[in-house]
Design a protein around this motif. Sequence first.
Motif, short mmCIF file in Angstrom:
data_model
loop_
_atom_site.label_atom_id
_atom_site.label_comp_id
_atom_site.label_asym_id
_atom_site.label_seq_id
_atom_site.Cartn_x
_atom_site.Cartn_y
_atom_site.Cartn_z
N PRO A 217 11.86 21.01 32.57
CA PRO A 217 10.87 20.08 33.10
C PRO A 217 11.23 18.64 32.72
CG PRO A 217 9.99 21.24 31.19
CD PRO A 217 11.33 21.85 31.49
N THR A 218 10.92 17.70 33.61
CA THR A 218 11.23 16.29 33.31
C THR A 218 9.99 15.42 33.50
OG1 THR A 218 11.82 15.76 35.60
CG2 THR A 218 13.60 16.59 34.16
N LEU A 219 9.98 14.30 32.79
CA LEU A 219 8.90 13.33 32.93
C LEU A 219 8.82 12.81 34.36
CD1 LEU A 219 8.91 10.92 29.85
CD2 LEU A 219 7.04 12.36 30.68
N ASP B 271 8.16 25.63 24.40
CA ASP B 271 8.10 24.40 23.58
C ASP B 271 8.56 23.18 24.38
OD1 ASP B 271 7.25 25.50 20.95
OD2 ASP B 271 9.08 26.66 21.22
N ALA B 272 9.63 23.35 25.18
CA ALA B 272 10.13 22.23 25.98
C ALA B 272 9.10 21.83 27.04
CB ALA B 272 11.45 22.61 26.65
N TYR B 273 8.45 22.82 27.63
CA TYR B 273 7.39 22.56 28.63
C TYR B 273 6.25 21.77 28.00
CZ TYR B 273 3.18 23.82 31.32
OH TYR B 273 1.98 23.80 31.99
N VAL B 274 5.79 22.24 26.84
CA VAL B 274 4.66 21.58 26.16
C VAL B 274 5.05 20.15 25.78
CG1 VAL B 274 3.29 21.59 24.03
CG2 VAL B 274 3.58 23.71 25.35
N GLU B 275 6.25 19.99 25.25
CA GLU B 275 6.69 18.64 24.84
C GLU B 275 6.74 17.69 26.03
OE1 GLU B 275 10.39 18.96 22.72
OE2 GLU B 275 9.48 20.33 21.26
N CYS B 276 7.21 18.18 27.16
CA CYS B 276 7.32 17.34 28.35
C CYS B 276 5.94 16.89 28.83
CB CYS B 276 8.06 18.09 29.45
SG CYS B 276 8.19 17.16 30.99
N VAL B 277 5.00 17.84 28.91
CA VAL B 277 3.67 17.48 29.41
C VAL B 277 2.96 16.55 28.42
CG1 VAL B 277 1.44 18.36 30.17
CG2 VAL B 277 3.52 19.63 30.73
N LEU B 278 3.13 16.81 27.13
CA LEU B 278 2.51 15.93 26.13
C LEU B 278 3.09 14.52 26.20
CD1 LEU B 278 2.13 18.19 22.95
CD2 LEU B 278 0.38 17.53 24.64
N ALA B 279 4.39 14.42 26.44
CA ALA B 279 5.02 13.10 26.55
C ALA B 279 4.45 12.36 27.77
CB ALA B 279 6.53 13.24 26.67
N ALA B 280 4.24 13.08 28.86
CA ALA B 280 3.65 12.46 30.05
C ALA B 280 2.23 11.99 29.77
CB ALA B 280 3.66 13.47 31.20
N LYS B 281 1.49 12.83 29.07
CA LYS B 281 0.09 12.50 28.72
C LYS B 281 0.06 11.29 27.78
CE LYS B 281 -3.85 14.97 26.69
NZ LYS B 281 -4.24 16.21 26.00
N ASP B 282 0.91 11.32 26.77
CA ASP B 282 0.96 10.20 25.82
C ASP B 282 1.41 8.91 26.50
OD1 ASP B 282 0.15 11.92 23.89
OD2 ASP B 282 2.14 12.20 22.98
N GLY B 283 2.21 9.06 27.55
CA GLY B 283 2.69 7.89 28.28
C GLY B 283 1.67 7.33 29.25
N GLY B 284 0.48 7.94 29.30
CA GLY B 284 -0.60 7.39 30.12
C GLY B 284 -0.76 8.01 31.49
N LEU B 285 0.02 9.02 31.80
CA LEU B 285 -0.17 9.69 33.08
C LEU B 285 -1.45 10.53 33.03
CD1 LEU B 285 3.49 10.84 33.91
CD2 LEU B 285 2.16 9.03 35.02
N PRO B 286 -2.15 10.65 34.18
CA PRO B 286 -3.42 11.38 34.20
C PRO B 286 -3.21 12.88 34.27
CG PRO B 286 -2.95 10.51 36.37
CD PRO B 286 -1.83 10.04 35.48
N VAL B 287 -2.63 13.44 33.21
CA VAL B 287 -2.27 14.85 33.20
C VAL B 287 -2.76 15.49 31.90
CG1 VAL B 287 0.02 14.30 32.22
CG2 VAL B 287 -0.32 16.48 33.39
N VAL B 288 -3.21 16.73 31.99
CA VAL B 288 -3.56 17.48 30.79
C VAL B 288 -2.68 18.72 30.72
CG1 VAL B 288 -5.92 16.57 30.69
CG2 VAL B 288 -5.48 18.75 31.89
N LEU B 289 -2.61 19.28 29.51
CA LEU B 289 -1.70 20.40 29.24
C LEU B 289 -2.40 21.73 29.45
CD1 LEU B 289 0.99 21.55 28.12
CD2 LEU B 289 -0.01 21.33 25.82
N GLY B 290 -1.89 22.48 30.40
CA GLY B 290 -2.48 23.79 30.68
C GLY B 290 -1.44 24.87 30.81
#
Length: 295
Positions: A18-20, A83-102
């Motif tokens: 997965p990528t940002l 772990d890579a999936y979770v890290e990618c989504v968390l990075a997107a969330k931390d970067g301000g994208l309107p996404v939550v981790l599911g």
Amino acid sequence: MLDYHLHLWPHGQRDTAPTLEQVAAYCARARAAGVHEVALTEHLFRFRQADRLFRGFWDEEPDAALRASMAEYWDEHARADLDAYVECVLAAKDGGLPVVLGLEVDYYRGRMDDVVTLLAGYPFDVLLGSVHWIGTWRFDDIDDPVSMAQWSTRDVDAAWGDYVSAVEELAATSACDVLAHPDLIKAAGHRPVAPEECWDRLVEAALRSGMAAELSSAGWRKPAGEAYPAPELLSRFVSSGVPLTTASDAHRLSDVAHSAAELHRMLDDLGVGSLRAFRARQGFEVAVAAPVLGT
Ligand SMILES: [Zn+2]
Ligand SMILES: [Zn+2]
């Protein structure tokens, strides 16, 4: 509007990280369609961590063709790193994208404690609960001839009953937050003459568990030809006070926020003014049309 059911990979596509950029593209397409917050909800069975727990759950299946079909399906899917999936989504969330981790979690009869233990170490915002198979029969896998052949040998009413029983069991485990595509059993276009009893049981399962129910446009892209849930079941959820999410169940960018305007209209017609959003597995109400602020 929300799109609380999104996959990064089409079925059959393997071994892509997965990528940002991919998450950002999903968010941009959602925003353009009036969707203010998305949840990435990849299938648990796409990850090697699930493979270690559940590989071989099909071994007891007496039908050799079904057993082989599930083994092949599993091998094709259980390859990515959670772990890579979770890290990618968390990075997107931390970067301000309107996404939550599911995550979209399947029902493994008698094994949901293992699921809960596996997922407890991750900061998920929302977990979808799904029934995609009865025993090892993938009743919604319209691309699999072995699975679809079963529809001509099984009683439709019995299949619906078995599906609803599995949903009831899943809901009773309290492992998940949202009942995904609540009447998925209709995906291939098979309906009982009188589905009302099944609808009532699904509503009761949601009420007893406190789960939200998902309104999904994915059914329009399947032989079923209607949203999940059916209008009559959606109406029952609403009149019973079951909270709702909205979703596309996209497996590719072009389906993100698919038919969001039509879903919005269905909600308007029923007088539904709010949806349920989630942070850290805690639900809260948001206006259907209002932006959801990121955390
Ligand atoms: Zn699903
Ligand atoms: Zn899905």
